[in-house]
Design a protein around this motif. Structure first.
Motif, PDB file in Angstrom:
ATOM      1  N   THR A 202       0.846  -1.192   0.000  1.00  0.00           N
ATOM      2  CA  THR A 202       0.000   0.000   0.000  1.00  0.00           C
ATOM      3  C   THR A 202       0.885   1.247   0.000  1.00  0.00           C
ATOM      4  O   THR A 202       1.954   1.255   0.606  1.00  0.00           O
ATOM      5  N   TYR A 203       0.426   2.280  -0.690  1.00  0.00           N
ATOM      6  CA  TYR A 203       1.220   3.503  -0.824  1.00  0.00           C
ATOM      7  C   TYR A 203       0.286   4.703  -0.784  1.00  0.00           C
ATOM      8  O   TYR A 203      -0.942   4.562  -0.897  1.00  0.00           O
ATOM      9  N   GLY A 204       0.852   5.884  -0.635  1.00  0.00           N
ATOM     10  CA  GLY A 204       0.060   7.103  -0.646  1.00  0.00           C
ATOM     11  C   GLY A 204       0.681   8.178   0.227  1.00  0.00           C
ATOM     12  O   GLY A 204       1.754   7.981   0.817  1.00  0.00           O
ATOM     13  N   CYS A 241      -1.587  -0.898  -3.912  1.00  0.00           N
ATOM     14  CA  CYS A 241      -2.924  -0.450  -3.537  1.00  0.00           C
ATOM     15  C   CYS A 241      -2.846   0.944  -2.927  1.00  0.00           C
ATOM     16  O   CYS A 241      -2.058   1.178  -1.998  1.00  0.00           O
ATOM     17  N   PHE A 242      -3.660   1.879  -3.430  1.00  0.00           N
ATOM     18  CA  PHE A 242      -3.657   3.230  -2.887  1.00  0.00           C
ATOM     19  C   PHE A 242      -4.333   3.236  -1.521  1.00  0.00           C
ATOM     20  O   PHE A 242      -5.293   2.519  -1.270  1.00  0.00           O
ATOM     21  N   VAL A 321      -8.669   3.221  -7.360  1.00  0.00           N
ATOM     22  CA  VAL A 321      -7.625   4.170  -7.769  1.00  0.00           C
ATOM     23  C   VAL A 321      -6.549   3.435  -8.567  1.00  0.00           C
ATOM     24  O   VAL A 321      -5.926   2.498  -8.058  1.00  0.00           O
ATOM     25  N   GLY A 326      -2.812   7.285  -8.279  1.00  0.00           N
ATOM     26  CA  GLY A 326      -2.300   7.201  -6.913  1.00  0.00           C
ATOM     27  C   GLY A 326      -0.880   7.706  -6.795  1.00  0.00           C
ATOM     28  O   GLY A 326      -0.511   8.383  -5.823  1.00  0.00           O
ATOM     29  N   GLN A 329      -0.754  11.559  -6.675  1.00  0.00           N
ATOM     30  CA  GLN A 329      -1.079  12.100  -5.356  1.00  0.00           C
ATOM     31  C   GLN A 329       0.089  11.914  -4.389  1.00  0.00           C
ATOM     32  O   GLN A 329       0.384  12.792  -3.574  1.00  0.00           O
ATOM     33  N   THR A 330       0.743  10.786  -4.482  1.00  0.00           N
ATOM     34  CA  THR A 330       1.864  10.495  -3.589  1.00  0.00           C
ATOM     35  C   THR A 330       3.079  11.358  -3.934  1.00  0.00           C
ATOM     36  O   THR A 330       3.768  11.865  -3.039  1.00  0.00           O
TER      37      THR A 330
END
Length: 349
Positions: A202-204, A241-242, A321, A326, A329-330
């Motif tokens: 997961t990232y963001g 995964c966002f 997303v 994503g 945004q990151t």
């Protein structure tokens, strides 16, 4: 194309979760404990639960969680922060518990492997005993790392995994596997309402720049114009995964019928090689960074992709997303953070 002009113009905006508030609309407002609430995922979860009208208690020892992640929540009367390590017992009156308390990046969980194992095992035990005393429903944020370097692809929840019990990643992998065991045994022996989800990469926004995970590494290196480091030949795969999608999955799982204990995979089934990810980051940042290669770390998985059939069927959940959206945004978050750090450094000199 270089997108940083638009990114900088919007990078100061707070991330606002727009997930499944409706799942709580017909339920009484709850007093919810988020262990690890100042971390990357925990802070987004706290924000989502507060936006849904709940009272939220953020419990964190701030070993990897950051005060800045929750600074914007402190003005709310329904938000409380408690500095505490879940390895030590504690007592609160709550209705729900989310256990997100554990370093999740290899550099952080390997820096003190004994404490990582204690956090997974003793921490989970303390939270489960709290749930037993209070009658709270409790969710464990487990990990795709329980599958190890998988021999089954994509990974389904029924797969038992291929985990090294004494390698450099074992404190996290085996710690999370043991935590799952405790959750299912407390459910069987003490009738605790337990939920287990397995998180895939997961990232963001709110990832740490020194996180050590591949998305944050690549973005920070690209924004600084440094060489982008790929470990191995870049053919190994991951599914990204966002964060907003993952938090939606958490909330849906917690609100699901008590009969659904899990484990349930939560991740984006889109599969990319690490080399493809590096090229996407370079393209989206407009960076002139070059790609360099270093030896692959011990026990680094070759493939990782979730089978999310169970989440789709039981939770009505799937990611929305896409990777490019994503990442933008990151990138915006990190660009703003790095610019802020540069200004602060200039003010000190």
């Amino acid at each position: 194309m270089n997108y940083l002009g638009n990114i900088r113009a919007n990078s100061s905006r707070k991330t606002t979760y727009k997930g499944s508030y409706s799942l709580y609309n017909n339920q009484p407002k709850r007093r919810i404990l988020v262990a690890g609430g100042a971390g990357f995922l925990g802070s987004h979860l706290c924000e989502a639960l507060l936006n849904a009208g709940h009272q939220v208690i953020c419990l964190d020892n701030f070993s990897t969680g950051l005060q800045r992640n929750i600074a914007h929540l402190r003005r709310l009367e329904t938000f409380t922060t408690i500095a505490h390590d879940i390895v030590q017992p504690f007592d609160l009156q709550i209705d729900e518990i989310y256990n997100l308390a554990c370093p999740a990046s290899p550099p952080h969980y390997q820096s003190d492997p004994v404490h990582t194992t204690k956090t997974c095992v003793l921490g989970s035990l303390n939270l489960l005993e709290l749930a037993t005393r209070t009658g709270a429903r409790i969710l464990q944020a487990s990990t795709s790392e329980v599958y190890g370097d998988p021999n089954v692809h994509p990974q389904v929840e029924s797969y038992w995994g291929n985990v090294n019990p004494f390698g450099p990643r074992s404190c996290y992998d085996e710690g999370k596997r043991c935590a799952e065991t405790l959750f299912f045994d407390f459910h069987k022996k003490h009738n605790v309402e337990t939920k287990v989800v397995r998180i895939f990469n997961t990232y963001g926004p709110r990832m740490r720049p020194d996180d050590g995970r591949v998305v944050s590494n690549f973005i920070v290196q690209a924004l600084k114009g440094e060489d982008i480091t790929i470990y191995g030949d870049g053919s190994q795969t991951r599914s990204f995964c966002f964060v907003d999608d993952l938090i939606d999955g958490f909330i849906r799982m917690m609100a699901s019928p008590s009969s659904l204990t899990g484990p349930v995979n939560l991740g984006n089934p889109g599969e990319f090689t690490i080399g493809e990810l590096a090229e996407k980051v370079i393209g989206l940042t407009g960076s002139r960074s070059k790609i360099i290669h270093r030896p692959l770390p011990v026990d680094d998985p070759r493939q990782r992709r979730p089978d999310i059939s169970l989440a789709m069927q039981e939770l009505g959940w799937r990611p929305k997303v896409n990777l490019a959206s994503g990442l933008l945004q990151t990138i915006g978050y990190f660009d703003h953070l790095l610019a802020q750090s540069t200004r602060e450094l200039e003010e000190l000199t």
